[in-house]
Scaffold this active site. Structure first.
Site, mmCIF file in Angstrom:
data_model
loop_
_atom_site.group_PDB
_atom_site.id
_atom_site.type_symbol
_atom_site.label_atom_id
_atom_site.label_comp_id
_atom_site.label_asym_id
_atom_site.label_seq_id
_atom_site.Cartn_x
_atom_site.Cartn_y
_atom_site.Cartn_z
ATOM 1 N N LYS A 180 0.892 -1.210 -0.039
ATOM 2 C CA LYS A 180 0.034 -0.071 0.009
ATOM 3 C C LYS A 180 0.740 1.364 0.040
ATOM 4 O O LYS A 180 1.836 1.097 0.103
ATOM 5 C CB LYS A 180 -0.922 0.095 1.195
ATOM 6 C CG LYS A 180 -1.794 -1.166 1.246
ATOM 7 C CD LYS A 180 -2.628 -1.100 2.450
ATOM 8 C CE LYS A 180 -3.810 -2.423 2.607
ATOM 9 N NZ LYS A 180 -4.782 -2.234 3.614
ATOM 10 N N TYR A 192 -11.904 -2.849 -3.415
ATOM 11 C CA TYR A 192 -12.749 -2.969 -2.096
ATOM 12 C C TYR A 192 -14.314 -3.080 -2.279
ATOM 13 O O TYR A 192 -14.772 -2.692 -1.155
ATOM 14 C CB TYR A 192 -12.321 -1.977 -1.221
ATOM 15 C CG TYR A 192 -10.644 -2.184 -0.861
ATOM 16 C CD1 TYR A 192 -10.291 -3.070 -0.068
ATOM 17 C CD2 TYR A 192 -9.670 -1.242 -1.040
ATOM 18 C CE1 TYR A 192 -9.027 -3.510 0.455
ATOM 19 C CE2 TYR A 192 -8.364 -1.070 -0.515
ATOM 20 C CZ TYR A 192 -8.078 -2.306 0.244
ATOM 21 O OH TYR A 192 -6.844 -2.509 0.650
ATOM 22 N N ASN A 230 -1.901 -0.271 7.514
ATOM 23 C CA ASN A 230 -1.440 -1.796 7.673
ATOM 24 C C ASN A 230 -0.402 -2.014 6.438
ATOM 25 O O ASN A 230 -0.235 -3.282 6.497
ATOM 26 C CB ASN A 230 -2.517 -2.839 8.213
ATOM 27 C CG ASN A 230 -3.425 -2.816 7.091
ATOM 28 O OD1 ASN A 230 -3.552 -2.284 6.046
ATOM 29 N ND2 ASN A 230 -4.643 -3.666 7.540
ATOM 30 N N HIS A 244 -1.685 -5.551 1.543
ATOM 31 C CA HIS A 244 -2.999 -6.222 1.142
ATOM 32 C C HIS A 244 -2.556 -7.657 0.854
ATOM 33 O O HIS A 244 -1.652 -8.114 -0.016
ATOM 34 C CB HIS A 244 -3.576 -5.714 0.151
ATOM 35 C CG HIS A 244 -4.825 -6.497 -0.617
ATOM 36 N ND1 HIS A 244 -5.990 -6.409 0.263
ATOM 37 C CD2 HIS A 244 -4.727 -7.372 -1.398
ATOM 38 C CE1 HIS A 244 -6.855 -7.399 -0.415
ATOM 39 N NE2 HIS A 244 -6.211 -7.811 -1.526
ATOM 40 N N GLU A 291 -9.271 -10.523 -7.853
ATOM 41 C CA GLU A 291 -8.072 -9.484 -7.639
ATOM 42 C C GLU A 291 -7.007 -9.604 -8.772
ATOM 43 O O GLU A 291 -6.445 -8.683 -9.227
ATOM 44 C CB GLU A 291 -7.558 -9.529 -6.227
ATOM 45 C CG GLU A 291 -8.614 -9.115 -5.409
ATOM 46 C CD GLU A 291 -8.157 -9.322 -3.709
ATOM 47 O OE1 GLU A 291 -9.030 -9.075 -2.795
ATOM 48 O OE2 GLU A 291 -7.166 -9.597 -3.419
HETATM 49 P P1 IDP Z 1 -7.558 -7.054 5.285
HETATM 50 O O1 IDP Z 1 -6.944 -6.134 4.489
HETATM 51 O O2 IDP Z 1 -6.814 -7.787 6.375
HETATM 52 O O3 IDP Z 1 -8.302 -8.320 4.343
HETATM 53 P P2 IDP Z 1 -10.272 -6.053 5.228
HETATM 54 O O4 IDP Z 1 -11.394 -6.319 6.115
HETATM 55 O O5 IDP Z 1 -10.439 -6.709 3.919
HETATM 56 O O6 IDP Z 1 -8.920 -6.487 5.849
HETATM 57 O O7 IDP Z 1 -10.231 -4.396 5.032
HETATM 58 C C1 IDP Z 1 -9.529 -3.986 3.997
HETATM 59 C C2 IDP Z 1 -8.765 -2.631 4.683
HETATM 60 O O8 IDP Z 1 -9.671 -1.567 5.158
HETATM 61 C C3 IDP Z 1 -7.715 -3.167 5.835
HETATM 62 O O9 IDP Z 1 -6.676 -3.490 5.355
HETATM 63 C C4 IDP Z 1 -7.699 -1.999 6.595
HETATM 64 O O10 IDP Z 1 -6.491 -1.199 5.680
HETATM 65 C C5 IDP Z 1 -8.963 -0.982 6.113
HETATM 66 N N1 IDP Z 1 -9.779 -1.237 7.507
HETATM 67 C C6 IDP Z 1 -10.412 -2.587 7.944
HETATM 68 N N2 IDP Z 1 -11.104 -2.334 8.849
HETATM 69 C C7 IDP Z 1 -11.023 -0.986 9.240
HETATM 70 C C8 IDP Z 1 -11.474 -0.233 10.150
HETATM 71 O O11 IDP Z 1 -12.392 -0.432 11.194
HETATM 72 N N3 IDP Z 1 -10.930 1.123 10.378
HETATM 73 C C9 IDP Z 1 -10.291 1.439 9.490
HETATM 74 N N4 IDP Z 1 -9.929 0.846 8.313
HETATM 75 C C10 IDP Z 1 -10.241 -0.369 8.419
HETATM 76 MG MG MG Z 2 -9.717 -7.939 2.756
#
Ligand code: IDP
Ligand code: MG
Length: 151
Positions: free
Chosen positions: A11, A51, A114, A117, A128
């Protein structure tokens, strides 16, 4: 165990923090094979598709604008169980729940920053990879030269 492909993406925060080489290195050293990679600036339309499952979430607009705010490294990695293993290597979505030794557990503390992805299922990996790469960008290479590494 079937050989699989997964979609992994550094990212914008991972690019800014110069963690691209580390993340690629972890997948290489684990034994996975790079099949496609590009450094690019994704637009909001592509990210909204990527997303799409999260469209109703309160953090969705911020997620898309953050992801569109800088370049990403889009990659396809191949190998045994790579979808599940890739998720284990990434750590939990919330870095504070991620074990040390995982990418997120080693390098970040904010859920919205984080750094990486990874596809979470065979279905999402296929969608994807098709979204981010043309068929011609997926490279087949090296089946024999790795005979001492892959069983
Ligand atoms: P993942 O990346 O671990 O698969 P997902 O639930 O698919 O997690 O969410 C996609 C991205 O959205 C996450 O990597 C994170 O950056 C962001 N995200 C997920 N949940 C939250 C939240 O509660 N607050 C802010 N950002 C979030
Ligand atoms: Mg995800």
């Amino acid at each position: 165990m079937a050989t699989e492909r997964t979609y992994i993406m550094v990212k914008p925060d991972g690019v800014e923090r110069k963690l691209v080489g580390d993340i690629i290195g972890r997948f290489e050293k684990r034994g996975y094979k790079l099949v496609a990679m590009k450094f690019m600036q994704p637009d909001a339309a592509l990210l909204e598709q990527h997303y799409a499952d999260l469209k109703g979430k309160p953090f969705f607009p911020g997620l898309v604008s953050f992801m569109a705010s800088g370049p990403v490294v889009a990659m396809c990695w191949e190998g045994k169980d790579v979808i599940k293993q890739g998720r284990i290597m990434l750590g939990e979505t919330n870095p504070l729940s991620s074990a040390p030794g995982t990418i997120r557990g080693d390098y970040c503390i904010d859920i919205g920053r984080n750094i990486v992805h990874g596809s979470d299922s065979l279905d999402s990996a296929q969608k994807e990879i098709a979204l981010w790469f043309k068929d011609t960008e997926l490279v087949s290479w090296g089946p024999t030269e790795n005979k001492w590494i892959y069983e």
